[in-house]
Design a protein around this motif. Structure first.
Motif, PDB file in Angstrom:
ATOM      1  N   ALA A  42       0.812  -1.218   0.000  1.00 16.78           N
ATOM      2  CA  ALA A  42       0.000   0.000   0.000  1.00 16.78           C
ATOM      3  C   ALA A  42       0.843   1.264   0.000  1.00 16.78           C
ATOM      4  O   ALA A  42       0.439   2.280  -0.578  1.00 16.78           O
ATOM      5  N   PHE A  43       2.020   1.215   0.638  1.00 13.07           N
ATOM      6  CA  PHE A  43       2.862   2.409   0.700  1.00 13.07           C
ATOM      7  C   PHE A  43       4.019   2.349  -0.287  1.00 13.07           C
ATOM      8  O   PHE A  43       4.036   3.057  -1.289  1.00 13.07           O
ATOM      9  N   THR A  44       4.981   1.455  -0.048  1.00 11.83           N
ATOM     10  CA  THR A  44       6.214   1.463  -0.839  1.00 11.83           C
ATOM     11  C   THR A  44       5.944   1.145  -2.308  1.00 11.83           C
ATOM     12  O   THR A  44       6.346   1.901  -3.203  1.00 11.83           O
ATOM     13  N   GLY A  45       5.279   0.015  -2.570  1.00  9.59           N
ATOM     14  CA  GLY A  45       5.031  -0.380  -3.955  1.00  9.59           C
ATOM     15  C   GLY A  45       4.158   0.607  -4.697  1.00  9.59           C
ATOM     16  O   GLY A  45       4.440   0.971  -5.841  1.00  9.59           O
ATOM     17  N   GLN A  46       3.088   1.067  -4.038  1.00  8.38           N
ATOM     18  CA  GLN A  46       2.182   2.000  -4.713  1.00  8.38           C
ATOM     19  C   GLN A  46       2.841   3.358  -4.949  1.00  8.38           C
ATOM     20  O   GLN A  46       2.648   3.970  -6.000  1.00  8.38           O
ATOM     21  N   ALA A  47       3.629   3.826  -3.984  1.00 10.22           N
ATOM     22  CA  ALA A  47       4.308   5.106  -4.155  1.00 10.22           C
ATOM     23  C   ALA A  47       5.253   5.074  -5.347  1.00 10.22           C
ATOM     24  O   ALA A  47       5.272   5.990  -6.179  1.00 10.22           O
ATOM     25  N   ILE A  48       6.055   4.014  -5.450  1.00 10.28           N
ATOM     26  CA  ILE A  48       7.034   3.917  -6.531  1.00 10.28           C
ATOM     27  C   ILE A  48       6.330   3.783  -7.882  1.00 10.28           C
ATOM     28  O   ILE A  48       6.664   4.490  -8.844  1.00 10.28           O
ATOM     29  N   ALA A  49       5.364   2.880  -7.975  1.00 11.88           N
ATOM     30  CA  ALA A  49       4.667   2.667  -9.244  1.00 11.88           C
ATOM     31  C   ALA A  49       3.932   3.922  -9.692  1.00 11.88           C
ATOM     32  O   ALA A  49       3.996   4.328 -10.858  1.00 11.88           O
ATOM     33  N   THR A  50       3.215   4.569  -8.781  1.00 10.83           N
ATOM     34  CA  THR A  50       2.455   5.772  -9.129  1.00 10.83           C
ATOM     35  C   THR A  50       3.389   6.930  -9.468  1.00 10.83           C
ATOM     36  O   THR A  50       3.107   7.726 -10.371  1.00 10.83           O
ATOM     37  N   GLY A  51       4.508   7.015  -8.749  1.00 11.17           N
ATOM     38  CA  GLY A  51       5.463   8.083  -9.035  1.00 11.17           C
ATOM     39  C   GLY A  51       6.009   7.998 -10.451  1.00 11.17           C
ATOM     40  O   GLY A  51       6.121   9.011 -11.156  1.00 11.17           O
ATOM     41  N   PHE A  52       6.349   6.791 -10.905  1.00 11.27           N
ATOM     42  CA  PHE A  52       6.871   6.649 -12.265  1.00 11.27           C
ATOM     43  C   PHE A  52       5.756   6.745 -13.307  1.00 11.27           C
ATOM     44  O   PHE A  52       6.001   7.206 -14.430  1.00 11.27           O
ATOM     45  N   ASP A  53       4.545   6.339 -12.969  1.00  7.28           N
ATOM     46  CA  ASP A  53       3.411   6.581 -13.869  1.00  7.28           C
ATOM     47  C   ASP A  53       3.224   8.072 -14.091  1.00  7.28           C
ATOM     48  O   ASP A  53       2.930   8.526 -15.207  1.00  7.28           O
ATOM     49  N   ARG A  54       3.387   8.833 -13.037  1.00  7.99           N
ATOM     50  CA  ARG A  54       3.258  10.297 -13.139  1.00  7.99           C
ATOM     51  C   ARG A  54       4.392  10.881 -13.963  1.00  7.99           C
ATOM     52  O   ARG A  54       4.183  11.748 -14.810  1.00  7.99           O
ATOM     53  N   ARG A  55       5.606  10.387 -13.759  1.00  6.96           N
ATOM     54  CA  ARG A  55       6.757  10.925 -14.483  1.00  6.96           C
ATOM     55  C   ARG A  55       6.632  10.684 -15.982  1.00  6.96           C
ATOM     56  O   ARG A  55       6.942  11.573 -16.793  1.00  6.96           O
TER      57      ARG A  55
END
Length: 255
Positions: free
Chosen positions: A81-94
């Motif tokens: 919920a935190f680490t995996g989602q943060a990383i995946a969503t961050g690169f989706d945004r980038r």
């Protein structure tokens, strides 16, 4: 053959169908990602097996696995919920994925709902796997499954809000570094493997207010001691959920 048999019917699919389709896509992408599988499945499983089989940390009276299993379940929730989602969503945004999806018929709130459902699906698989491993190691869980489910849902909401806040405000590379650093720090200081009682008294009070500590301790109270829903830990998780999700809703940048 009537004239209107092949008349096109343009228009977006129902939102519920779009959410389910996006959820399935997000889940498949997560399960195909080797780095995410390492974070969400392999590391928690190895930690549970290693520290249960080898007497490295003093976990108090009783079997080590009875102390460790609830903490590892909390770690699994945080990893997804935190680490995996943060990383995946961050690169989706980038890479502009969020921007393009935001311009599609899928509403932005529905995209966030699909990501959350994907997290929940992954957590169900994690909990099932870790439970099987813990039972094989001699775990004897107690307590009400509904209390466990309530704590897991509150923990998911808390960590998901914090993960989305990080992904929506920081650059992708910074999110990658920060999310992994937080994961390691909370693994050590969140009561997952090392009991909070091992830390100095002043530090215990601070660490006890962290979401990972509240989730670990709450699950331990239910699954190890057979207690009802620990309202204090639930309140801490609810507070983090409101804070994280509220801040993410206000500050999240799609580009």
């Amino acid at each position: 053959m009537s004239a209107g048999t092949f008349t096109p019917r343009p228009g977006a699919a129902p939102v519920s169908r779009m959410i389910l389709a996006q959820t399935a896509l997000e889940t498949r992408m997560l399960l195909r990602n080797g780095e995410q599988l390492l974070l969400t499945v392999i590391i928690p499983s190895l930690l549970l097996t290693l520290f249960s089989a080898v007497d490295i940390v003093d976990t108090g009276a009783g079997k080590s696995v009875d102390f460790l299993a609830p903490g590892i379940l909390a770690l699994a929730v945080m990893s997804t919920a935190f680490t995996g989602q943060a990383i995946a969503t961050g690169f989706d945004r980038r890479y502009g994925v969020l921007k393009r999806l935001g311009a599609s018929p899928l509403p932005r709130w529905a995209l966030m709902a699909a990501k959350t459902l994907s997290v929940l699906v992954t957590e169900v698989l994690q909990v099932a796997l870790l439970t099987v491993i813990a039972l094989a190691l001699g775990w004897s869980p107690h307590g009400n499954p509904l209390s466990v489910a309530g704590l897991l849902l509150l923990g998911t909401a808390a960590f998901s809000g914090l993960g989305l806040l990080m992904a929506g405000t920081l650059k992708a590379e910074m999110t990658l570094a920060a999310a992994n650093l937080v994961f390691l720090l909370l693994l050590v200081g969140g009561g997952v493997i090392v009991p909070l009682e091992k830390f100095p008294g002043a530090v215990q009070s601070v660490l006890g207010m962290l979401p990972i500590s509240a989730l670990s301790d709450g699950l331990r109270e239910v699954l190890r001691h057979g207690a009802g829903l620990p309202w204090g830990d639930a309140a801490v998780l609810a507070g983090w959920a409101v804070l994280g999700l509220g801040a993410a809703a206000r500050l999240f940048r799609w580009e």
